[in-house]
Design an enzyme around this catalytic site. Structure first.
Site, PDB file in Angstrom:
ATOM      1  N   ASP A 163      84.488  61.242  65.293  1.00  0.00           N
ATOM      2  CA  ASP A 163      83.789  59.955  65.258  1.00  0.00           C
ATOM      3  C   ASP A 163      82.299  60.146  65.009  1.00  0.00           C
ATOM      4  OD1 ASP A 163      83.611  57.234  65.235  1.00  0.00           O
ATOM      5  OD2 ASP A 163      83.645  56.980  67.405  1.00  0.00           O
ATOM      6  N   GLY A 167      80.171  50.020  73.775  1.00  0.00           N
ATOM      7  CA  GLY A 167      81.124  50.452  72.760  1.00  0.00           C
ATOM      8  C   GLY A 167      82.490  49.919  73.135  1.00  0.00           C
TER       9      GLY A 167
END
Ligand SMILES: *[C@@H]1O[C@H](CO)[C@@H](O)[C@H](O)[C@H]1NC(C)=O
Ligand SMILES: *[C@@H]1O[C@H](CO)[C@@H](O)[C@H](O)[C@H]1NC(C)=O
Ligand SMILES: *[C@@H]1O[C@H](CO)[C@@H](O)[C@H](O)[C@H]1NC(C)=O
Ligand SMILES: *[C@@H]1O[C@H](CO)[C@@H](O)[C@H](O)[C@H]1NC(C)=O
Ligand SMILES: *[C@@H]1O[C@H](CO)[C@@H](O)[C@H](O)[C@H]1NC(C)=O
Ligand SMILES: *[C@@H]1O[C@H](CO)[C@@H](O)[C@H](O)[C@H]1NC(C)=O
Length: 719
Positions: A537, A411
């Site tokens: 998120d 990520g």
């Protein structure tokens, strides 16, 4: 612009156009054309021009909210004719002129709240404020250019709960009998030029929870009577000329969280009884003339996060008891006369971000902080904050040297490896933060802060953390989670070609279960934690599936804990530069100025649910030119929903059903009903307006109902 015909609806009693992007000015005759008006809400728009004098002709007015606009000019003297006026909010405008209109407001016998906060008003606060209604509770005049003294008669306002006149040019003293204002809860007098002493009568304000009088010119000592304010949470006395010792009494207030006494001339040593301050979170006595040793009892204030004691004459060593201050983020002991060794335990303060020991007599210790590299493997130790700490070398071994074969995800803030941790004898997922990324450290702290206080079946469990130095001497930070053998929901929903054999199609009931799991996690975060947590998120990549396909919400790197003040009277602007999630899942209001909120998570959840049903990502090519996943789904409700459903779901679903039943038409109708209900929930959660979105507890109830129905029908038909 508001259509002018609206101002001619003479029978209207309430007119609310608040929180829009409206502009233009108010018609001069508004009060004549709307004679029955009781409530006028025009706040949070872009209106300009004067406040019409004729408002006073709408004699039934109770509430006036024109705040957060660009109104200019003086406040009309006529408003005092509004006998029933209860609430007048003109804050955050460009109003100027003096405060003489305040005298007329003494005629409003029901007035409860007046806010003129953040305007350009000048002049003196008239004595006539003493004649305000006895109902009066809230006076907000902060951030203007008001000069002169605080009228002595202000102490007549027997029901005043909130006095906010900070950030003006006030001089003179704080009225001696200020303590008469027995109902006061919060007081802001800071950033003026007040002089004289802090009146000891303040000790009579037993309801006070916030007293902010820093940045003035106050002299004398801190009244020990303040110790009677046993509900005080925040006391700001910084930047004055206070002298004398710190009274023991103020260190016995158990509720106090912020105690700021810096930049004065306080003398003597710190009282020993600070151990009563169980809630103390921020303590600042820097830049005074304090002496003596640092009391070891400070170590009992285990909630401390900010401790500033620099610029005094403290001597002796850093008390060993500080080792239990696990939440410390800032420790400043600079410019004192402290000596001895720098204690090793500082290296175990996981959240420490700022440590200043400069200008003391500490003895050199040989790079103790480097010892945490691999060769000197510190034994795994309990940190007392719920985490077990693990060393760099141990993680290196667990992942075969962070071998790329063990890489299971990448990520923006780091990489996730699979590994076997000997210490706990289990396979784990290790998230290594990429510290070159500016936000990675922040994200690490955010994730630690959130995860240390939450536990839920549908939230990934953190096992341990590592905050250390790698073999090259660089900072190394990692979070260790329980391993989720079935990967992320994203992989199941959108397998690439090489993965397709690995990830079979998820059936409707499996998708429904995941949707319920995620909803339960959000409901817990929003409503059942000590303070509400916003994930910020939520997306399929952050939903992880365990061996039994139970969903767990992960990646709290952007999460926020919402700290709500009892009264939010000094607005702090939100930073629009903060990262607030992933494109496609970020609610529209975050794009403007909306702070992260639980509503935002609900929006992301709605998109996630639609994605699970429709099989398309919100950033799919077909969603452009103003057609969003939300609109696409909404448009097809209800009859045409089946046309847009993920075809794999229909094949799998109908196939599953025909295998067990002949009555497949009835069944597929039932399935269609389930799908329509679920799409409806997804559409409702992702509504444009935050307030229209569903609550997670209602989502859970609805989905559970769909599931019960689906299973019951399956049973029936199967039999
Ligand atoms: C409106 O109020 C003003 C005083 O503020 C008064 O002089 C005037 O007569 C009123 N107009 C009407 C139509 O009542
Ligand atoms: C307030 O009331 C007094 C007496 O009732 C009156 O003389 C005065 O004009 C009023 N002020 C305003 C602004 O209405
Ligand atoms: C307050 O009201 C009383 C009586 O209505 C009046 O005599 C006095 O002057 C007023 N005080 C101020 C400061 O306006
Ligand atoms: C506090 O209030 C009491 C009466 O309620 C009064 O007797 C006392 O003088 C007040 N104390 C101070 C310091 O003003
Ligand atoms: C600081 O401490 C040393 C001993 O550790 C002492 O000799 C010195 O006088 C102290 N200085 C002051 C300013 O207190
Ligand atoms: C540490 O404290 C000293 C003295 O108070 C100050 O001059 C210095 O700037 C501080 N260092 C940092 C990194 O803030």
């Amino acid at each position: 612009m508001v259509p002018s015909s609206l101002y001619n609806l003479s029978s209207v009693i309430g007119l609310d156009v608040g929180s829009n992007l409206l502009h233009g000015s108010l018609p001069p005759g508004i009060g004549l054309t709307l004679p029955n008006l009781e409530r006028l809400y025009f706040g949070d728009n872009q209106f300009i021009g004067p406040i019409p004098v004729s408002l006073a002709n709408a004699s039934k007015l109770l509430y006036i909210d024109l705040g957060l606009n660009n109104f200019s000019g003086p406040v009309p003297m006529t408003l005092g004719r509004l006998q029933d006026l209860y609430w007048l909010n003109l804050q955050i405008n460009q109003l100027d002129g003096d405060l003489s209109f305040i005298t007329s407001l003494a005629n409003c016998s029901g007035l409860q709240t007046l806010s003129l906060y953040n305007n350009q008003l000048s002049g003196m606060l008239p004595d006539s404020i003493a004649n305000f209604s006895t109902q009066f509770q809230g006076l907000y005049l902060a951030k203007n250019k008001i000069f002169g003294t605080i009228p002595a008669g202000i102490v007549n306002l027997a029901n005043l709960r909130l006095l906010s006149i900070e950030m003006n040019l006030l001089t003179g003293i704080i009225p001696v009998n200020f303590g008469n204002l027995q109902k006061l809860e919060a007081v802001g007098l800071n950033s003026n030029k007040l002089s004289g002493q802090i009146p000891s009568s303040i000790g009579n304000l037993t309801r006070l929870f916030k007293l902010v009088i820093d940045g003035n010119d106050l002299k004398g000592s801190i009244p020990s009577s303040l110790g009677n304010c046993q509900n005080l949470q925040e006391l700001y006395l910084s930047e004055n000329n206070l002298d004398g010792t710190i009274p023991e009494e103020i260190l016995t207030i158990p509720s106090i969280t912020k105690l700021l006494l810096d930049k004065n001339s306080l003398t003597g040593s710190l009282p020993l009884n600070v151990d009563k301050l169980e809630a103390l979170w921020q303590f600042d006595v820097s830049n005074n003339k304090l002496s003596g040793e640092i009391p070891s009892t400070l170590g009992s204030c285990t909630k401390l996060e900010f401790l500033h004691m620099g610029g005094n004459f403290f001597r002796g060593s850093i008390p060993p008891s500080f080792s239990v201050l696990k939440g410390l983020q800032e420790l400043d002991l600079s410019r004192n006369n402290l000596s001895g060794q720098i204690p090793k335990f500082l290296e175990r303060l996981l959240f420490l971000q700022y440590l200043n020991l400069s200008f003391n007599n500490f003895q050199a210790t040989c790079f103790w902080w480097r010892k945490k590299t691999g060769k000197n493997l510190a034994p795994t130790s309990s940190l007392g904050n719920g985490f077990l700490e693990v060393g760099y070398a141990e993680l290196l071994k667990a992942t075969d040297g962070f071998l790329s074969n063990n890489l299971i995800g990448v990520g923006s803030y780091g990489s996730v490896y699979k590994g076997f941790l000997n210490g706990i004898g289990t396979t784990v997922a290790i998230k290594v933060l990429n510290l070159e990324h500016q936000r990675a450290s922040k994200s690490f702290l955010a994730e630690c802060e959130v995860l240390r206080s939450i536990r839920h079946r549908n939230i990934v469990k953190i096992l341990t953390v590592c905050s250390s130095i790698d073999f090259r001497g660089n900072d190394f930070k990692a979070l260790v989670f329980e391993y989720m053998p079935n990967g992320s929901l994203d992989m199941w929903l959108h397998p690439n070609e090489t993965e397709q054999h690995q990830f079979r199609n998820l059936s409707l009931i499996e998708r429904l279960n995941v949707a319920i799991d995620v909803a339960c996690a959000l409901d817990y975060l929003h409503h059942h934690c000590e303070k509400p947590v916003v994930h910020c998120d939520l997306k399929p990549g952050n939903i992880l599936l365990d061996a039994d396909m139970v969903a767990h919400v992960g990646d709290f790197g952007l999460a926020r804990i919402i700290h709500k003040d009892a009264i939010n009277y000094s607005q702090t602007p939100s930073s629009s530069l903060v990262v607030k999630g992933s494109i496609g899942y970020v609610p529209p209001e975050y794009g403007t100025s909306g702070d992260p909120s639980t509503y935002g998570d609900v929006y992301s959840y709605g998109i996630l649910l639609l994605e699970m049903l429709i099989g398309k990502r919100p950033i799919d090519d077909i969603f452009k030119d103003n057609l969003s996943l939300h609109q696409y789904a909404k448009m097809m409700l209800p009859e045409r929903v089946v046309e847009i459903i993920d075809h794999r779901l229909l094949i799998g679903g109908i196939h599953e059903i025909t295998a067990q039943s002949e009555n497949n038409e009835k069944m597929s109708n039932n399935m269609q009903d389930c799908l329509i209900s679920m799409v409806r929930i997804g559409v409702s959660c992702s509504a444009e307006s935050p307030k229209e979105r569903m609550e997670m507890k209602d989502v859970i109830a609805e989905l559970q109902r769909v599931k019960d129905f689906f299973l019951a029908v399956g049973q029936q038909v199967g039999n």
